[in-house]
Design a protein around this motif. Structure first.
Motif, PDB file in Angstrom:
ATOM      1  N   ASP A  48       0.831  -1.209   0.000  1.00  0.00           N
ATOM      2  CA  ASP A  48       0.000   0.000   0.000  1.00  0.00           C
ATOM      3  C   ASP A  48       0.863   1.255   0.000  1.00  0.00           C
ATOM      4  OD1 ASP A  48      -2.329  -1.473  -0.042  1.00  0.00           O
ATOM      5  OD2 ASP A  48      -2.620  -1.394   2.135  1.00  0.00           O
ATOM      6  N   GLU A  49       1.959   1.210   0.752  1.00  0.00           N
ATOM      7  CA  GLU A  49       2.867   2.356   0.811  1.00  0.00           C
ATOM      8  C   GLU A  49       3.494   2.625  -0.556  1.00  0.00           C
ATOM      9  OE1 GLU A  49       6.788   3.957   3.261  1.00  0.00           O
ATOM     10  OE2 GLU A  49       6.111   1.899   3.534  1.00  0.00           O
ATOM     11  N   GLN A  50       3.918   1.571  -1.259  1.00  0.00           N
ATOM     12  CA  GLN A  50       4.511   1.739  -2.583  1.00  0.00           C
ATOM     13  C   GLN A  50       3.490   2.297  -3.565  1.00  0.00           C
ATOM     14  OE1 GLN A  50       5.864  -2.346  -2.851  1.00  0.00           O
ATOM     15  NE2 GLN A  50       7.994  -1.679  -2.915  1.00  0.00           N
ATOM     16  N   ILE A  51       2.254   1.857  -3.466  1.00  0.00           N
ATOM     17  CA  ILE A  51       1.199   2.366  -4.354  1.00  0.00           C
ATOM     18  C   ILE A  51       0.965   3.849  -4.098  1.00  0.00           C
ATOM     19  CG2 ILE A  51      -1.283   2.253  -4.842  1.00  0.00           C
ATOM     20  CD1 ILE A  51      -1.037  -0.811  -4.384  1.00  0.00           C
ATOM     21  N   ASN A  52       0.937   4.251  -2.824  1.00  0.00           N
ATOM     22  CA  ASN A  52       0.750   5.667  -2.497  1.00  0.00           C
ATOM     23  C   ASN A  52       1.910   6.516  -3.001  1.00  0.00           C
ATOM     24  OD1 ASN A  52      -1.725   5.278  -1.271  1.00  0.00           O
ATOM     25  ND2 ASN A  52      -0.831   4.948   0.749  1.00  0.00           N
ATOM     26  N   ILE A  53       3.134   6.016  -2.865  1.00  0.00           N
ATOM     27  CA  ILE A  53       4.310   6.740  -3.365  1.00  0.00           C
ATOM     28  C   ILE A  53       4.235   6.876  -4.878  1.00  0.00           C
ATOM     29  CG2 ILE A  53       6.814   6.585  -3.679  1.00  0.00           C
ATOM     30  CD1 ILE A  53       6.903   5.321  -0.841  1.00  0.00           C
ATOM     31  N   TYR A  54       3.843   5.811  -5.558  1.00  0.00           N
ATOM     32  CA  TYR A  54       3.717   5.855  -7.015  1.00  0.00           C
ATOM     33  C   TYR A  54       2.691   6.908  -7.438  1.00  0.00           C
ATOM     34  CZ  TYR A  54       2.927   4.416 -11.809  1.00  0.00           C
ATOM     35  OH  TYR A  54       2.806   4.409 -13.176  1.00  0.00           O
ATOM     36  N   LYS A  55       1.528   6.919  -6.780  1.00  0.00           N
ATOM     37  CA  LYS A  55       0.497   7.907  -7.108  1.00  0.00           C
ATOM     38  C   LYS A  55       0.990   9.328  -6.876  1.00  0.00           C
ATOM     39  CE  LYS A  55      -3.533   4.998  -6.170  1.00  0.00           C
ATOM     40  NZ  LYS A  55      -4.675   4.763  -5.271  1.00  0.00           N
ATOM     41  N   LEU A  56       1.746   9.519  -5.804  1.00  0.00           N
ATOM     42  CA  LEU A  56       2.300  10.839  -5.501  1.00  0.00           C
ATOM     43  C   LEU A  56       3.293  11.271  -6.579  1.00  0.00           C
ATOM     44  CD1 LEU A  56       2.332  13.113  -3.351  1.00  0.00           C
ATOM     45  CD2 LEU A  56       4.213  11.901  -2.257  1.00  0.00           C
ATOM     46  N   LEU A  57       4.143  10.359  -7.009  1.00  0.00           N
ATOM     47  CA  LEU A  57       5.100  10.681  -8.072  1.00  0.00           C
ATOM     48  C   LEU A  57       4.389  11.020  -9.374  1.00  0.00           C
ATOM     49  CD1 LEU A  57       8.010   8.117  -7.568  1.00  0.00           C
ATOM     50  CD2 LEU A  57       8.136  10.596  -7.363  1.00  0.00           C
ATOM     51  N   VAL A  58       3.316  10.313  -9.683  1.00  0.00           N
ATOM     52  CA  VAL A  58       2.544  10.619 -10.892  1.00  0.00           C
ATOM     53  C   VAL A  58       2.001  12.041 -10.809  1.00  0.00           C
ATOM     54  CG1 VAL A  58       0.414  10.080 -12.148  1.00  0.00           C
ATOM     55  CG2 VAL A  58       1.946   8.234 -11.452  1.00  0.00           C
ATOM     56  N   GLN A  59       1.463  12.396  -9.646  1.00  0.00           N
ATOM     57  CA  GLN A  59       0.916  13.743  -9.476  1.00  0.00           C
ATOM     58  C   GLN A  59       2.012  14.808  -9.583  1.00  0.00           C
ATOM     59  OE1 GLN A  59      -2.454  14.325  -9.332  1.00  0.00           O
ATOM     60  NE2 GLN A  59      -1.756  16.389  -9.735  1.00  0.00           N
ATOM     61  N   TYR A  60       3.178  14.542  -8.989  1.00  0.00           N
ATOM     62  CA  TYR A  60       4.303  15.477  -9.098  1.00  0.00           C
ATOM     63  C   TYR A  60       4.712  15.660 -10.557  1.00  0.00           C
ATOM     64  CZ  TYR A  60       5.329  15.460  -4.049  1.00  0.00           C
ATOM     65  OH  TYR A  60       5.288  15.609  -2.698  1.00  0.00           O
ATOM     66  N   GLN A  61       4.791  14.563 -11.277  1.00  0.00           N
ATOM     67  CA  GLN A  61       5.208  14.631 -12.678  1.00  0.00           C
ATOM     68  C   GLN A  61       4.231  15.493 -13.473  1.00  0.00           C
ATOM     69  OE1 GLN A  61       3.785  12.716 -15.593  1.00  0.00           O
ATOM     70  NE2 GLN A  61       5.329  13.627 -16.910  1.00  0.00           N
ATOM     71  N   VAL A  62       2.939  15.302 -13.259  1.00  0.00           N
ATOM     72  CA  VAL A  62       1.912  16.089 -13.962  1.00  0.00           C
ATOM     73  C   VAL A  62       2.026  17.561 -13.582  1.00  0.00           C
ATOM     74  CG1 VAL A  62      -0.582  16.483 -14.131  1.00  0.00           C
ATOM     75  CG2 VAL A  62       0.312  14.167 -14.255  1.00  0.00           C
ATOM     76  N   ASN A  63       2.198  17.828 -12.299  1.00  0.00           N
ATOM     77  CA  ASN A  63       2.293  19.221 -11.844  1.00  0.00           C
ATOM     78  C   ASN A  63       3.526  19.922 -12.417  1.00  0.00           C
ATOM     79  OD1 ASN A  63      -0.067  19.051 -10.399  1.00  0.00           O
ATOM     80  ND2 ASN A  63       0.944  18.596  -8.457  1.00  0.00           N
ATOM     81  N   PHE A  64       4.674  19.246 -12.436  1.00  0.00           N
ATOM     82  CA  PHE A  64       5.876  19.860 -13.001  1.00  0.00           C
ATOM     83  C   PHE A  64       5.714  20.106 -14.494  1.00  0.00           C
ATOM     84  CE2 PHE A  64       8.215  18.287  -9.184  1.00  0.00           C
ATOM     85  CZ  PHE A  64       8.701  19.519  -8.775  1.00  0.00           C
ATOM     86  N   LYS A  65       5.039  19.216 -15.189  1.00  0.00           N
ATOM     87  CA  LYS A  65       4.781  19.428 -16.613  1.00  0.00           C
ATOM     88  C   LYS A  65       3.931  20.684 -16.801  1.00  0.00           C
ATOM     89  CE  LYS A  65       5.931  16.456 -19.820  1.00  0.00           C
ATOM     90  NZ  LYS A  65       7.194  16.478 -20.454  1.00  0.00           N
ATOM     91  N   ARG A  66       2.903  20.848 -15.960  1.00  0.00           N
ATOM     92  CA  ARG A  66       2.034  22.026 -16.053  1.00  0.00           C
ATOM     93  C   ARG A  66       2.799  23.307 -15.750  1.00  0.00           C
ATOM     94  NH1 ARG A  66      -3.150  19.480 -12.852  1.00  0.00           N
ATOM     95  NH2 ARG A  66      -3.935  18.262 -14.585  1.00  0.00           N
ATOM     96  N   ILE A  67       3.648  23.267 -14.716  1.00  0.00           N
ATOM     97  CA  ILE A  67       4.450  24.449 -14.371  1.00  0.00           C
ATOM     98  C   ILE A  67       5.372  24.801 -15.526  1.00  0.00           C
ATOM     99  CG2 ILE A  67       6.293  25.300 -12.855  1.00  0.00           C
ATOM    100  CD1 ILE A  67       4.967  23.579 -10.610  1.00  0.00           C
ATOM    101  N   GLY A  68       5.990  23.777 -16.112  1.00  0.00           N
ATOM    102  CA  GLY A  68       6.868  24.013 -17.260  1.00  0.00           C
ATOM    103  C   GLY A  68       6.136  24.666 -18.407  1.00  0.00           C
ATOM    104  N   ASN A  69       4.925  24.223 -18.658  1.00  0.00           N
ATOM    105  CA  ASN A  69       4.132  24.814 -19.739  1.00  0.00           C
ATOM    106  C   ASN A  69       3.754  26.255 -19.425  1.00  0.00           C
ATOM    107  OD1 ASN A  69       4.224  22.485 -21.275  1.00  0.00           O
ATOM    108  ND2 ASN A  69       2.298  21.691 -20.472  1.00  0.00           N
TER     109      ASN A  69
END
Length: 98
Positions: A48-69
């Motif tokens: 469960d912890e690994q799944i939560n970390i993965y979801k958090l990384l996905v959200q970070y990746q999306v947010n950084f892409k948006r900031i870059g744009n």
């Protein structure tokens, strides 16, 4: 239908390790041993912890892409760094899936 029975001896440590590995892969000890013996793939399930970390990384990746744009037109160098960071996170996410 499985009718034959095979036994083998192992140490207490080996038995505990087999139980842990079987549990992590979502298999019974018997099925885990069969797959290992026949070189079939054994996929460890995420905790469960690994799944939560993965979801958090996905959200970070999306947010950084948006900031870059957002900064692309105002500050191209900052945009490049943010996009590079988002791409590095994406690479780690792909490695995480393996």
């Amino acid at each position: 239908m499985k009718k034959e029975f095979i036994q083998f001896r192992c140490s207490i440590y080996e038995k505990k390790l087999l139980k842990i590995k079987a549990k992590k892969s979502g298999l019974s000890i018997s099925e885990y041993c069969r797959r290992a013996a026949f070189d079939h793939s054994i996929i460890e399930r995420f905790s469960d912890e690994q799944i939560n970390i993965y979801k958090l990384l996905v959200q970070y990746q999306v947010n950084f892409k948006r900031i870059g744009n957002m900064y692309k037109k105002r500050n191209p160098k900052l945009s490049e760094k943010v996009v590079q960071l988002a791409n590095e996170i994406r690479k780690h996410l792909y490695d995480f899936k393996k």
